[in-house]
Design a protein around this motif. Sequence first.
Motif, PDB file in Angstrom:
ATOM      1  N   GLY A   1       0.687  -1.207   0.103  1.00 36.87           N
ATOM      2  CA  GLY A   1       0.063   0.069  -0.100  1.00 36.87           C
ATOM      3  C   GLY A   1       0.854   1.141   0.006  1.00 36.87           C
ATOM      4  N   LYS A   2       1.948   1.066  -0.626  1.00 34.64           N
ATOM      5  CA  LYS A   2       2.751   2.484  -0.491  1.00 34.64           C
ATOM      6  C   LYS A   2       2.289   3.449  -1.373  1.00 34.64           C
ATOM      7  CE  LYS A   2       6.428  -0.111  -2.324  1.00 34.64           C
ATOM      8  NZ  LYS A   2       5.751  -1.301  -2.227  1.00 34.64           N
ATOM      9  N   GLU A   3       1.453   3.105  -2.276  1.00 30.49           N
ATOM     10  CA  GLU A   3       0.829   4.440  -3.214  1.00 30.49           C
ATOM     11  C   GLU A   3      -0.446   5.053  -2.133  1.00 30.49           C
ATOM     12  OE1 GLU A   3      -1.924   5.197  -7.269  1.00 30.49           O
ATOM     13  OE2 GLU A   3      -0.817   3.241  -7.176  1.00 30.49           O
ATOM     14  N   LEU A   4      -0.950   4.158  -1.312  1.00 28.97           N
ATOM     15  CA  LEU A   4      -2.090   4.713  -0.604  1.00 28.97           C
ATOM     16  C   LEU A   4      -1.302   5.896   0.407  1.00 28.97           C
ATOM     17  CD1 LEU A   4      -4.273   1.689   0.491  1.00 28.97           C
ATOM     18  CD2 LEU A   4      -4.373   3.405  -1.267  1.00 28.97           C
ATOM     19  N   VAL A   5      -0.031   5.316   0.774  1.00 27.00           N
ATOM     20  CA  VAL A   5       0.612   6.318   1.789  1.00 27.00           C
ATOM     21  C   VAL A   5       1.039   7.605   0.865  1.00 27.00           C
ATOM     22  CG1 VAL A   5       2.812   6.881   3.127  1.00 27.00           C
ATOM     23  CG2 VAL A   5       1.535   4.570   3.112  1.00 27.00           C
ATOM     24  N   ALA A   6       1.353   7.509  -0.230  1.00 30.34           N
ATOM     25  CA  ALA A   6       1.818   8.659  -0.881  1.00 30.34           C
ATOM     26  C   ALA A   6       0.705   9.585  -1.227  1.00 30.34           C
ATOM     27  CB  ALA A   6       2.428   8.176  -2.338  1.00 30.34           C
TER      28      ALA A   6
END
Length: 382
Positions: free
Chosen positions: A180-185
Amino acid sequence: MSDGADLIGRRVAVVDDEPNIRRTLSMVLEGEGYTVETFESAEAFWPRLTSGPLDVILLDVRLPGQDGLETLNQLRERRSEVPVIMISGHASIEEAVRAMNTGASDFLEKPLSRERVLVTVKNAVERRALNARIRALEAAEGTDEEMLGSSEAIRKVRAQVAKVAGTGVRVLVTGESGTGKELVARAVHRSSKRSNGPFVKVNCAAIPSELIESELFGHERGAFSGAVQLKRERFELADGGTLFLDEIGDMSVDAQAKVLRALQTGEVMRVGGERSFTVDVRVVAATNKDLEEEVRQGNFREDLFFRLSVVPIHCPPLRERGDDVLLLMKSYLHQFSAEHAISPPVELTDDAARAIAAHPFPGNVRELRNLAERLVILADNP
């Protein structure tokens, strides 16, 4: 291009006490690719409603036992969202109005016209598909794919995002694939002063190394073979907003040098260009690689690493998030049930919940999300 009916399937139930009507509707609809199930009474139909999804119900007004209008009323009380088309050979205007007010999507009179039946059913299915998509979009808009979970690991990530979002500093998001790295971004962007600006994503691993510079910085007309017109790209498109460089560990060393220059000076130059220009972009990068090890191996520039990782945020793998696994699974089951127009939503049995909780999910949230959609599509009984 597929029509709206193809979006959610062609499953039709016909509830009518006249065998000839059931047979005629089956022939007409099956000839157009629909799957038709017939029932001679409301009592015979009710068990079918809970055994799997339907896309349209054709329901006779006058039935032995429970009549069609009472059946329609109970369908709506159960919050069933399946469109219902009422049919009758001797319905009054009053009955038709009552049916529409109760929630019927349309009304057919006997003798039935083949063309009228097909148009009415097609319209009902397409409206159902559209409503399902709207609900799915509304759900996505309401949460904006927020980081769901109550584990200590995910609370720590949320706290870091809250602290860093408003500062404008660069963020490096690390973690295994699918965490979920894009969710963090996106959460960093959404909570920042740039939230009204664009969020532009670049998947550095998906773009060939020979094209990455053009994708990031654009190119002038004639810069290379095939460059027939000026092209603005990601840094320009993200001006005033956030540029998300996903999988930056896979970026070529040449492109890394140009990104470093853009970060140092705030200026970019299109491929084949002679003049640089200023852009106002916040960069958030992400990687599933150990960039410090990549630096030691000579695969990643040390100066760019330090430029990007002003504040590192680590996304924990799903196996470290405890009960978040089931919370996420239930959320995705409801989301995909709405998207695929399956009512009631697919639920987990106790055995299924235990099996899912025990699974290590090496693909993390992405694997769990894919599993949820597969379960919604393949489940025999919601």
